[in-house]
Design a protein around this motif. Structure first.
Motif, mmCIF file in Angstrom:
data_model
loop_
_atom_site.group_PDB
_atom_site.id
_atom_site.type_symbol
_atom_site.label_atom_id
_atom_site.label_comp_id
_atom_site.label_asym_id
_atom_site.label_seq_id
_atom_site.Cartn_x
_atom_site.Cartn_y
_atom_site.Cartn_z
ATOM 1 N N ASP A 159 6.742 5.115 57.128
ATOM 2 C CA ASP A 159 7.875 5.494 57.959
ATOM 3 C C ASP A 159 7.983 7.004 58.125
ATOM 4 O OD1 ASP A 159 8.542 5.819 55.306
ATOM 5 O OD2 ASP A 159 10.646 5.290 55.570
ATOM 6 N N GLN A 160 7.582 7.751 57.100
ATOM 7 C CA GLN A 160 7.620 9.207 57.198
ATOM 8 C C GLN A 160 6.528 9.719 58.137
ATOM 9 O OE1 GLN A 160 10.111 11.114 55.627
ATOM 10 N NE2 GLN A 160 9.322 12.566 57.147
ATOM 11 N N ILE A 161 5.350 9.102 58.065
ATOM 12 C CA ILE A 161 4.260 9.466 58.979
ATOM 13 C C ILE A 161 4.705 9.259 60.423
ATOM 14 C CG2 ILE A 161 1.957 8.788 59.800
ATOM 15 C CD1 ILE A 161 1.269 8.111 56.888
ATOM 16 N N ALA A 162 5.313 8.089 60.678
ATOM 17 C CA ALA A 162 5.760 7.762 62.033
ATOM 18 C C ALA A 162 6.866 8.701 62.491
ATOM 19 C CB ALA A 162 6.229 6.313 62.085
ATOM 20 N N LEU A 205 -0.198 5.007 68.220
ATOM 21 C CA LEU A 205 -0.878 4.583 66.996
ATOM 22 C C LEU A 205 -2.205 3.986 67.424
ATOM 23 C CD1 LEU A 205 -1.177 3.866 63.995
ATOM 24 C CD2 LEU A 205 0.173 1.796 64.431
ATOM 25 N N VAL A 206 -3.290 4.626 67.019
ATOM 26 C CA VAL A 206 -4.625 4.185 67.430
ATOM 27 C C VAL A 206 -5.372 3.691 66.200
ATOM 28 C CG1 VAL A 206 -6.748 4.820 68.614
ATOM 29 C CG2 VAL A 206 -4.595 5.944 69.226
ATOM 30 N N ILE A 207 -5.764 2.418 66.230
ATOM 31 C CA ILE A 207 -6.460 1.795 65.107
ATOM 32 C C ILE A 207 -7.849 1.382 65.602
ATOM 33 C CG2 ILE A 207 -6.412 -0.084 63.424
ATOM 34 C CD1 ILE A 207 -3.347 -0.193 63.894
ATOM 35 N N PHE A 208 -8.880 1.865 64.943
ATOM 36 C CA PHE A 208 -10.221 1.611 65.456
ATOM 37 C C PHE A 208 -11.202 1.276 64.351
ATOM 38 C CE2 PHE A 208 -9.703 6.117 64.684
ATOM 39 C CZ PHE A 208 -10.875 6.514 64.068
ATOM 40 N N GLU A 250 2.500 -1.379 57.577
ATOM 41 C CA GLU A 250 3.808 -0.717 57.628
ATOM 42 C C GLU A 250 3.967 0.107 58.902
ATOM 43 O OE1 GLU A 250 6.432 -1.136 55.548
ATOM 44 O OE2 GLU A 250 5.147 -2.738 54.798
ATOM 45 N N LEU A 251 2.888 0.725 59.353
ATOM 46 C CA LEU A 251 2.957 1.496 60.599
ATOM 47 C C LEU A 251 3.270 0.586 61.786
ATOM 48 C CD1 LEU A 251 -0.043 3.965 60.136
ATOM 49 C CD2 LEU A 251 2.362 4.600 60.354
ATOM 50 N N LEU A 252 2.747 -0.631 61.755
ATOM 51 C CA LEU A 252 2.994 -1.563 62.847
ATOM 52 C C LEU A 252 4.451 -2.000 62.916
ATOM 53 C CD1 LEU A 252 -0.205 -3.800 62.632
ATOM 54 C CD2 LEU A 252 0.340 -2.107 64.388
ATOM 55 N N LYS A 294 -6.459 -9.012 68.037
ATOM 56 C CA LYS A 294 -5.561 -10.156 67.974
ATOM 57 C C LYS A 294 -4.618 -10.067 66.789
ATOM 58 C CE LYS A 294 -8.723 -13.220 70.450
ATOM 59 N NZ LYS A 294 -9.668 -14.364 70.363
ATOM 60 N N ASN A 295 -5.106 -9.571 65.670
ATOM 61 C CA ASN A 295 -4.265 -9.424 64.485
ATOM 62 C C ASN A 295 -3.140 -8.428 64.737
ATOM 63 O OD1 ASN A 295 -3.707 -9.778 61.516
ATOM 64 N ND2 ASN A 295 -4.191 -7.603 61.530
ATOM 65 N N ILE A 296 -3.473 -7.328 65.421
ATOM 66 C CA ILE A 296 -2.464 -6.314 65.710
ATOM 67 C C ILE A 296 -1.412 -6.874 66.662
ATOM 68 C CG2 ILE A 296 -2.094 -4.124 66.913
ATOM 69 C CD1 ILE A 296 -4.761 -3.198 65.679
ATOM 70 N N LYS A 297 -1.850 -7.577 67.695
ATOM 71 C CA LYS A 297 -0.909 -8.145 68.656
ATOM 72 C C LYS A 297 0.047 -9.136 67.999
ATOM 73 C CE LYS A 297 -3.570 -7.621 72.926
ATOM 74 N NZ LYS A 297 -4.224 -8.326 74.065
ATOM 75 N N ASP A 298 -0.441 -9.828 66.972
ATOM 76 C CA ASP A 298 0.368 -10.838 66.291
ATOM 77 C C ASP A 298 1.310 -10.245 65.249
ATOM 78 O OD1 ASP A 298 -0.851 -12.825 67.764
ATOM 79 O OD2 ASP A 298 -2.294 -13.364 66.192
ATOM 80 N N ASN A 299 1.149 -8.948 64.954
ATOM 81 C CA ASN A 299 1.896 -8.375 63.832
ATOM 82 C C ASN A 299 2.672 -7.110 64.164
ATOM 83 O OD1 ASN A 299 1.156 -9.964 61.202
ATOM 84 N ND2 ASN A 299 -0.765 -9.778 62.327
ATOM 85 N N THR A 300 3.069 -6.966 65.415
ATOM 86 C CA THR A 300 3.879 -5.802 65.760
ATOM 87 C C THR A 300 4.786 -6.100 66.943
ATOM 88 O OG1 THR A 300 3.811 -3.427 66.248
ATOM 89 C CG2 THR A 300 2.173 -4.800 67.352
ATOM 90 N N LYS A 301 5.930 -5.407 66.974
ATOM 91 C CA LYS A 301 6.841 -5.472 68.115
ATOM 92 C C LYS A 301 6.551 -4.342 69.094
ATOM 93 C CE LYS A 301 10.685 -7.380 65.393
ATOM 94 N NZ LYS A 301 12.073 -7.127 64.935
ATOM 95 N N ILE A 302 5.690 -3.408 68.684
ATOM 96 C CA ILE A 302 5.347 -2.259 69.525
ATOM 97 C C ILE A 302 4.406 -2.728 70.639
ATOM 98 C CG2 ILE A 302 4.373 0.076 69.530
ATOM 99 C CD1 ILE A 302 4.798 0.068 66.445
ATOM 100 N N PRO A 303 4.581 -2.254 71.853
ATOM 101 C CA PRO A 303 3.640 -2.617 72.925
ATOM 102 C C PRO A 303 2.199 -2.282 72.538
ATOM 103 C CG PRO A 303 5.553 -1.522 73.844
ATOM 104 C CD PRO A 303 5.664 -1.385 72.350
#
Length: 438
Positions: free
Chosen positions: A3-6, A117-120, A185-187, A206-215
């Motif tokens: 939360d502090q990073i964000a 937030l870029v996850i690669f 936590e970032l998600l 798919k995992n990210i799409k299923d685990n965040t409210k962020i677009p």
């Protein structure tokens, strides 16, 4: 911690977007120089990642994406930063101006999205690509690399953060996160993070799409198709298909499915097939096409096998292609729209009417006529580089450059105006709604 990073990124974004284009451009040039001077160090770190990836038995497609030293990848990455730096400022552009009344003017103006937030996975050059595009467009970015690129990630992170500390860019505008535990936590930080951009495997996206409210902006598959029409030039078709399959098979813009007009199964298709075989491509074809190849003495062949239904929804990412016959362009459109991933699809034909039907009918971010699907790339489109390829239907589609990282806001300039004076809110004054030239 997350939360502090964000929060830090969010606050940095509010400052970054106020910097002039000149200040943001200078920061990119400093970053370019730092990565250029750190090339030997980064390549040595990348070699460690490659060695560990090979020891772990990771797929060849992932290893190819991980390799920074192959060809001119590193130098292209550096050039991409300079290309982005020289692009026009995407922030503050007026896209609409309306005079509501005397002294009351409405403007629609482009502005940064905010915090990315870029996850690669693999692809350590993403650090440079995203950092350049984010800074130029006034966005803060949190970057999380995969464990398979950890050594490259750390070496490049040191260069980037060190460079930006010498610029006017806020220190938390680009943050690089190495630990996996913080991703979940970032998600959850939808209060501070505005957009998630995943770059990696289908499972990751798919995992990210299923685990965040962020677009989320990205694509899960790169199942690109090429349709060779009855009116195609056979030699052209062969060149395009071979390039789209073999130039870089690990890329999401490589062709995975070849559709052939059934009327050319024993003629032009033979030439295309031979070109693929000469390039050591494995062909998974439907029974009717295998029969056509047998009649032309091209099959049986070790690299020709019978296709399954699953093959036409598979992203091979290697020298393998699924091949099917269709009766006409309508059949090709139906197949692509049923089995494709809305990435990039192509028709090869000399018939303009048929081509237009395909271009209009295909539901994809990119639709090509007589050109390799490998052109689907931000660098090739003149975007400098890209944050990824989006198959979304809102905001941004296809290779996403600077324009995909800005939205807009409405700015209203008045002089003591109040809504109570106008019709619809108790008053009698009408609105002018006159366009303002800009």
């Amino acid at each position: 911690m997350a939360d502090q990073i964000a929060k830090d990124a969010h606050l940095a974004a509010t400052v970054l977007k106020t910097l002039s284009n000149d200040s943001r451009t200078v920061a990119l040039k400093i970053m370019h120089d730092a990565l250029r001077d750190s090339k030997d160090k980064v390549i040595e770190a990348n070699k460690l990642d490659l060695k560990e990836a090979q020891t772990a038995g990771l797929s060849q497609s992932l290893i190819k994406r991980l390799d920074l030293a192959s060809g001119d990848k590193y130098d292209s990455m550096l050039q991409g930063i300079l290309d982005v730096a020289t692009l026009d400022d995407p922030v503050g552009k007026i896209t609409l101006a309306t005079k509501l009344d005397e002294g009351l003017e409405l403007y629609r103006v482009t502005c940064p999205v905010g915090t990315l937030l870029v996850i690669f996975e693999a692809r350590p050059e993403v650090i440079a690509n995203i950092s350049a595009l984010a800074i130029k467009s006034g966005n803060a970015a949190i970057l999380k690399g995969g464990k398979e690129s950890i050594h490259s990630f750390k070496a490049m992170a040191d260069a980037v953060t060190g460079a930006l500390s010498k610029s006017e860019v806020p220190k938390n505008a680009i943050q690089l996160v190495a630990t996996r535990d913080e991703v979940g936590e970032l998600l959850k930080q939808d209060k501070f993070i505005d957009l998630v951009i995943p770059r990696g495997s289908n499972a990751l996206v798919k995992n990210i799409k299923d685990n965040t409210k962020i677009p989320v902006m990205g694509h899960a598959d790169g199942i690109c198709s090429i349709y060779v029409d009855i009116d195609a030039d056979a030699e052209m078709a062969a060149r395009i298909v071979v390039d789209a399959k073999t130039n870089y098979p690990a890329g999401c813009n490589a062709v995975e499915t070849l559709l052939v007009n059934s009327s050319i199964a024993t003629t032009k298709f033979i030439k295309v097939t031979q070109a693929l075989l000469d390039a050591n491509v494995k062909i998974r074809a439907t029974a009717d096409l295998i029969a056509a190849l047998e009649s032309a003495n091209v099959a049986p062949h070790d690299n020709i096998t019978l296709a399954t239904e699953a093959d036409f929804e598979t992203e091979f990412l290697e020298f393998t292609i699924a091949v099917k016959s269709v009766p006409d362009v309508a059949g090709a459109i139906y197949h692509v729209n049923t089995h494709g991933s809305k990435h990039t699809d192509c028709i090869v034909t000399e018939n303009a009417d048929t081509a237009q039907k395909f271009l209009r009918g295909i539901d994809a971010a990119g639709v090509y006529w007589n050109a390799s699907t490998r052109f689907a790339d931000g660098f090739r489109y003149g975007f400098g580089t890209e944050v990824g390829v989006s198959t979304n239907k809102i905001h941004a589609r296809g290779p996403v450059g600077l324009e995909g990282l800005v939205g807009y806001q409405y700015i209203l300039k008045g002089n003591g105006h109040i809504v109570s004076d106008y019709a619809g809110a108790g008053g009698k004054k009408p609105f002018l709604h006159e366009p303002i030239q800009f």
